[in-house]
Design an enzyme around this catalytic site. Structure first.
Site, PDB file in Angstrom:
ATOM      1  N   GLU A 177       0.811  -1.218   0.000  1.00 50.40           N
ATOM      2  CA  GLU A 177       0.000   0.000   0.000  1.00 50.40           C
ATOM      3  C   GLU A 177       0.846   1.271   0.000  1.00 50.40           C
ATOM      4  O   GLU A 177       1.312   1.714   1.046  1.00 50.40           O
ATOM      5  CB  GLU A 177      -0.930   0.027   1.222  1.00 50.40           C
ATOM      6  CG  GLU A 177      -1.784   1.307   1.278  1.00 50.40           C
ATOM      7  CD  GLU A 177      -2.637   1.422   2.528  1.00 50.40           C
ATOM      8  OE1 GLU A 177      -2.448   0.643   3.475  1.00 50.40           O
ATOM      9  OE2 GLU A 177      -3.503   2.312   2.547  1.00 50.40           O
ATOM     10  N   LYS A 219      -2.761  -2.025  -2.948  1.00 52.72           N
ATOM     11  CA  LYS A 219      -3.763  -1.124  -2.355  1.00 52.72           C
ATOM     12  C   LYS A 219      -3.239   0.281  -2.563  1.00 52.72           C
ATOM     13  O   LYS A 219      -2.125   0.604  -2.142  1.00 52.72           O
ATOM     14  CB  LYS A 219      -3.939  -1.429  -0.869  1.00 52.72           C
ATOM     15  CG  LYS A 219      -4.786  -0.392  -0.119  1.00 52.72           C
ATOM     16  CD  LYS A 219      -5.248  -0.899   1.236  1.00 52.72           C
ATOM     17  CE  LYS A 219      -5.983   0.186   2.006  1.00 52.72           C
ATOM     18  NZ  LYS A 219      -6.659  -0.296   3.219  1.00 52.72           N
TER      19      LYS A 219
END
Ligand SMILES: O=P(O)(O)OC[C@H]1O[C@](O)(COP(=O)(O)O)[C@@H](O)[C@@H]1O
Length: 335
Positions: A177, A219
């Protein structure tokens, strides 16, 4: 665990019409969320709130997995059933946040780097024993006139890739992420440029560390103007820029991409995801891994009366899951 096993978990995380609920707020972050609605940040309140979310009836219709925090993965329902057991029974894949958060990057004012690699191999082995099937590590990229430096981008992507390799060794699907923060008055063009540089660096680093993309989930933030920018963008513009930067930088072998909400309103986060999917088909499923945009309405309701509003708060989470699940298919219609 073989790459096929990792791949099948990764694919299940982004199954059609399903996304992830991020309930991995660290104790400091949940404190802020609780304080905003007048809830005391006690261990029991955190446990009760996470139980409310994880036991919402039929959650798995639109939710594939949930990201937990270190404290949460060790907790149980009030009847003493470990959360991970409840989740597996209800068809929700347990995930775990394993980073230790961002700290200032020495020598580069305004930039931060995420820590947590020391001892990570041992911690991952324990999380596997506790029932986790995927993990998450968040890198924070700030935008200002002087940030981010290329050093900050590289340091964060290097750490993400080292973490991802360790996850795959341990049999966990790494969710990588990089979050480009929305704070600031930057334009959508600047957001695009920073996303492009970060994603290029990330996929280079993953390649250098021998990370198998087939068993990895990205993400990421959306390409969006800074919150204080005078020029806010239309839904279509955000969707188009985000899809464009992803197509330019993310290999098609990746099983899926999920978005964080990053401070967008519930409506914006759903509308943007929906618009992106209407522009498909894309090389990968595009879905959600929202924290605030999944929870804030339910938390507000629960805070008003924890007992009387319990079932309605669960219904509110479910409604957000349904809207985002439809958006993941490009089938959501604004009310
Ligand atoms: O700062 P923390 O405690 O790590 O929390 C950051 C949060 O950001 C997320 O990555 C994304 O959350 P949002 O959708 O609210 O932006 C969550 O998974 C996580 O809870």
């Amino acid at each position: 665990m073989s790459i096929e096993d990792l791949e099948s978990v990764a694919l299940a995380m982004v199954a059609p019409g399903k996304g992830i609920i991020a309930i991995d707020e660290s104790t400091n972050t949940i404190k802020k969320r609780f304080e905003a609605v007048g809830i005391d940040n006690t261990e029991e309140n955190r446990r009760a709130y996470r139980e409310l979310l994880l036991t919402a009836p039929n959650l798995n219709e639109h939710i594939s997995g949930a990201i937990l925090y270190d404290e949460t993965i060790r907790q149980s329902t009030k009847d003493g059933v470990p959360f991970t057991q409840v989740m597996k029974k209800n068809g929700i894949i347990p995930g775990i946040k394993v980073d230790k958060g961002p700290v200032p990057l020495a020598g580069f004012p305004g930039d931060v780097v995420t820590e947590g690699l020391d001892g990570l191999r041992e911690r991952l082995a324990e999380y596997v024993k506790l029932g986790a099937q995927f993990a998450k590590w968040r890198a924070v990229i700030n935008i200002s006139e002087d940030n981010p430096s290329s050093t900050a981008i590289e340091a964060n992507c290097h750490a993400l890739a080292r973490y991802a390799a360790l996850c795959q060794e341990a049999g966990l699907v790494p969710m990588v992420e990089p979050e480009v923060i929305m704070d600031g008055d930057h334009s959508i063009e600047v957001s695009y440029e920073v996303h492009e540089a970060v994603l290029r660096s990330l996929f280079n680093a993953l390649y250098e560390q021998n990370v198998m993309l087939e068993g990895t989930i990205l993400k990421v933030s959306m390409v969006i103007p800074g919150k204080e920018s005078d020029e806010q963008a239309e839904v279509e513009e955000v969707a188009e820029a985000t899809v464009r930067v992803l197509k330019t930088t993310v290999p098609a072998t990746l099983p899926g991409i999920v978005f964080l909400s990053g401070g967008q309103t519930d409506e914006q986060s759903t509308a943007h995801l929906n618009a992106m999917n209407r522009m498909g088909p894309h090389p990968w499923p595009l879905s959600f891994s929202y924290g605030r945009a999944m929870q804030q309405a339910a938390l507000k309701l629960w805070s008003k009366d924890m007992k009387a509003n319990y079932a309605d708060a669960q219904k509110t989470v479910l409604a957000r899951a349904k809207d985002n699940g439809l958006a993941a298919l490009g089938q959501w219609n604004a009310k």
